[in-house]
Scaffold this motif. Structure first.
Motif, short mmCIF file in Angstrom:
data_model
loop_
_atom_site.label_atom_id
_atom_site.label_comp_id
_atom_site.label_asym_id
_atom_site.label_seq_id
_atom_site.Cartn_x
_atom_site.Cartn_y
_atom_site.Cartn_z
N ALA A 61 0.84 -1.20 0.00
CA ALA A 61 0.00 0.00 0.00
C ALA A 61 0.87 1.24 0.00
O ALA A 61 1.87 1.31 0.73
CB ALA A 61 -0.90 -0.01 1.24
N LEU A 62 0.52 2.21 -0.82
CA LEU A 62 1.36 3.40 -0.92
C LEU A 62 0.51 4.64 -1.14
O LEU A 62 -0.68 4.55 -1.46
CB LEU A 62 2.37 3.26 -2.06
CG LEU A 62 1.84 3.24 -3.50
CD1 LEU A 62 2.98 3.48 -4.47
CD2 LEU A 62 1.19 1.92 -3.85
N SER A 63 1.10 5.79 -0.97
CA SER A 63 0.41 7.07 -1.17
C SER A 63 0.68 7.57 -2.58
O SER A 63 1.63 7.15 -3.25
CB SER A 63 0.90 8.10 -0.16
OG SER A 63 2.27 8.41 -0.39
N LEU A 64 -0.17 8.49 -3.03
CA LEU A 64 0.02 9.09 -4.35
C LEU A 64 1.38 9.75 -4.45
O LEU A 64 2.03 9.70 -5.50
CB LEU A 64 -1.09 10.11 -4.61
CG LEU A 64 -0.94 10.95 -5.87
CD1 LEU A 64 -0.94 10.07 -7.12
CD2 LEU A 64 -2.05 12.00 -5.94
N GLU A 65 1.83 10.35 -3.36
CA GLU A 65 3.09 11.11 -3.38
C GLU A 65 4.28 10.23 -3.76
O GLU A 65 5.23 10.71 -4.41
CB GLU A 65 3.34 11.76 -2.01
CG GLU A 65 2.39 12.93 -1.69
CD GLU A 65 0.96 12.50 -1.44
OE1 GLU A 65 0.05 13.30 -1.75
OE2 GLU A 65 0.75 11.35 -0.96
N ASP A 84 -1.28 16.60 -10.65
CA ASP A 84 -0.01 16.80 -11.34
C ASP A 84 0.97 15.66 -11.04
O ASP A 84 1.75 15.26 -11.91
CB ASP A 84 0.62 18.14 -10.93
CG ASP A 84 -0.14 19.33 -11.49
OD1 ASP A 84 -0.88 19.14 -12.49
OD2 ASP A 84 0.00 20.44 -10.95
N THR A 85 0.91 15.16 -9.82
CA THR A 85 1.81 14.05 -9.44
C THR A 85 1.62 12.87 -10.38
O THR A 85 2.60 12.29 -10.87
CB THR A 85 1.54 13.60 -7.99
OG1 THR A 85 1.76 14.71 -7.11
CG2 THR A 85 2.46 12.45 -7.60
N TYR A 86 0.38 12.52 -10.63
CA TYR A 86 0.10 11.39 -11.52
C TYR A 86 0.42 11.74 -12.97
O TYR A 86 1.08 10.96 -13.69
CB TYR A 86 -1.36 10.97 -11.40
CG TYR A 86 -1.73 9.79 -12.28
CD1 TYR A 86 -1.39 8.50 -11.91
CD2 TYR A 86 -2.39 9.99 -13.50
CE1 TYR A 86 -1.71 7.41 -12.72
CE2 TYR A 86 -2.73 8.90 -14.31
CZ TYR A 86 -2.37 7.62 -13.92
OH TYR A 86 -2.68 6.56 -14.73
#
Length: 309
Positions: free
Chosen positions: A236-240, A266-268
Motif C-alpha cells: 500500500a502506498l500514497s500518491l506522493e 499533477d503528481t500522476y
C-alpha cells in the motif's frame, strides 16, 4: 483482491472474501494425485489430509477464488462467492448460479452440493463438511499453475488441467519474448490498483496479470516494487510516492466504483508512463483472479496492448 480485504487476488485473492481474506505464505509442493475409492468416489489428498469426494461432481459450490478454475474444467457450479459473481468475464456461465457465502448455511443446504471448495480462511468449515465434502486451500501455498492442477485433481480432471497449463505457459512465454523484443529487455512494468481509497502496487503472485507479466513473460519489475511488494505480494502506498514505483509501463487495475480523481493530479500526470501514453487501464473486476479463464483474457489483453495483436 472483502469484507475487509487486503489486496488476491483485495484479493481476489481479495479475490477473496469472495475470498475470505489472505496473506501469502511459503510455497509448498503439490499434493499427490487422487486415488480410487469405492464406486463413484475418489480420495483427494488435500493439504488437511485425505478427503473422499465425488469422482464426477455435479453440484459444486465455490465459496472463494476458484470458480474460474472449476468453470475452465467444465464442471457444473450451483453456488459461488460474491466476487466471482460480479466478474463480467463470468457472467454468461454464472448467470443462473446462486450467490452464496460461508455464513449462509441454509442456502448452501438448499443447493444440495456434492462438493464445496474455498480458501482456508472460510468460516464454518466443520458445519460445511456435514453438508458435503469440503476442500480448502491456503492461498499462495502452491504457485498459481500448480493450484489449477490441484483443482484438476480434486475434480478428477488432472489431464485436462495439465494440458491447459502446458499450452498456457508456451503461449505466455512466447508473448513475453515478443514483447521484450519490442520494448526492450530492461523496460520495467508495474501493476497498480486503487481500491477503497488506497493505492496498491503488486508483486508477482497477486492476480491482476502479475503472474503472466513477471513469472511467465519475465518482464522487469521496478526495483522499488521488488523491494516493497515482491515478498508480501502487494504494498500500500500514497500518491506522493507512486512515481517511485511506476514502471516504464503501468497496468492500472481500475474500478468505476472507486474515486480515481488522483489521475487528475499533477503528481500522476507527470509520471513518465502517463506522459508517454504507456498506461494500460483494465477493469479490476475482470482482472482480480488467476484462474484459466481470467489468465487467458489477461494474456490476450497484454498481447494487444504491448504488441497490437
Amino acid at each position: 483482491m472483502k469484507k475487509v480485504l487486503i489486496p488476491f487476488l483485495l484479493l481476489c485473492v481479495f479475490m477473496i472474501s469472495a475470498c475470505g481474506n489472505n496473506q501469502p505464505v511459503e510455497k509448498k509442493e503439490e499434493a499427490a494425485a487422487p486415488t480410487a475409492s469405492k464406486s463413484g468416489k475418489i480420495t483427494y489428498q488435500s493439504e488437511n489430509g485425505p478427503v473422499e469426494v465425488p469422482a464426477d461432481p455435479k453440484r459444486v459450490i465455490v465459496l472463494s477464488t476458484f470458480a474460474g478454475n472449476v468453470m475452465a474444467l467444465n464442471v457444473n457450479l450451483v453456488g459461488v462467492d460474491s466476487w466471482s459473481k460480479m466478474n463480467p468475464r463470468f457472467d454468461s456461465t454464472l448467470k443462473d448460479v446462486a450467490e452464496v457465502s460461508d455464513e449462509n448455511l441454509e442456502k448452501i443446504i438448499e443447493l444440495q452440493p456434492d462438493l464445496i471448495v474455498g480458501l482456508s480462511t472460510i468460516k464454518n468449515v466443520d458445519k460445511l463438511k456435514q453438508i458435503a465434502p469440503t476442500v480448502t486451500y491456503t492461498y499462495g501455498k502452491v504457485d498459481y499453475l500448480t493450484q489449477h492442477l490441484e483443482i484438476g485433481k480434486l475434480l478428477n480432471k488432472e489431464k485436462e488441467a495439465k494440458a491447459w497449463i502446458d499450452d498456457f505457459k508456451q503461449r505466455a512465454q512466447q508473448a513475453g519474448t515478443d514483447i521484450k523484443a519490442k520494448i526492450g529487455e530492461n523496460t520495467t512494468v508495474s501493476v497498480i490498483e486503487n481500491f477503497d481509497k488506497q493505492l496498491y502496487v503488486f508483486g508477482d503472485n497477486w492476480g491482476r496479470g502479475t503472474e503472466i507479466i513477471y513469472q511467465e513473460m519475465k518482464l522487469k519489475m521496478p526495483d522499488k516494487v521488488k523491494e516493497m511488494a515482491l515478498k508480501a505480494g502487494y504494498y500500500a502506498l500514497s500518491l506522493e510516492v507512486l512515481p517511485q514505483f511506476a514502471g516504464d509501463y503501468m497496468i492500472f487495475s481500475k474500478s468505476k466504483d472507486t474515486d480515481n480523481s488522483f489521475q487528475q493530479t499533477d503528481t500522476y500526470k507527470n509520471i513518465a508512463a502517463v506522459k508517454n501514453n504507456k498506461v494500460f487501464e483494465v477493469n479490476a473486476k475482470e482482472f482480480y483472479f488467476n484462474d484459466p479463464i481470467t489468465l487467458d483474457f489477461q494474456l490476450e489483453f497484454f498481447k494487444q496492448s504491448f504488441l497490437g495483436n
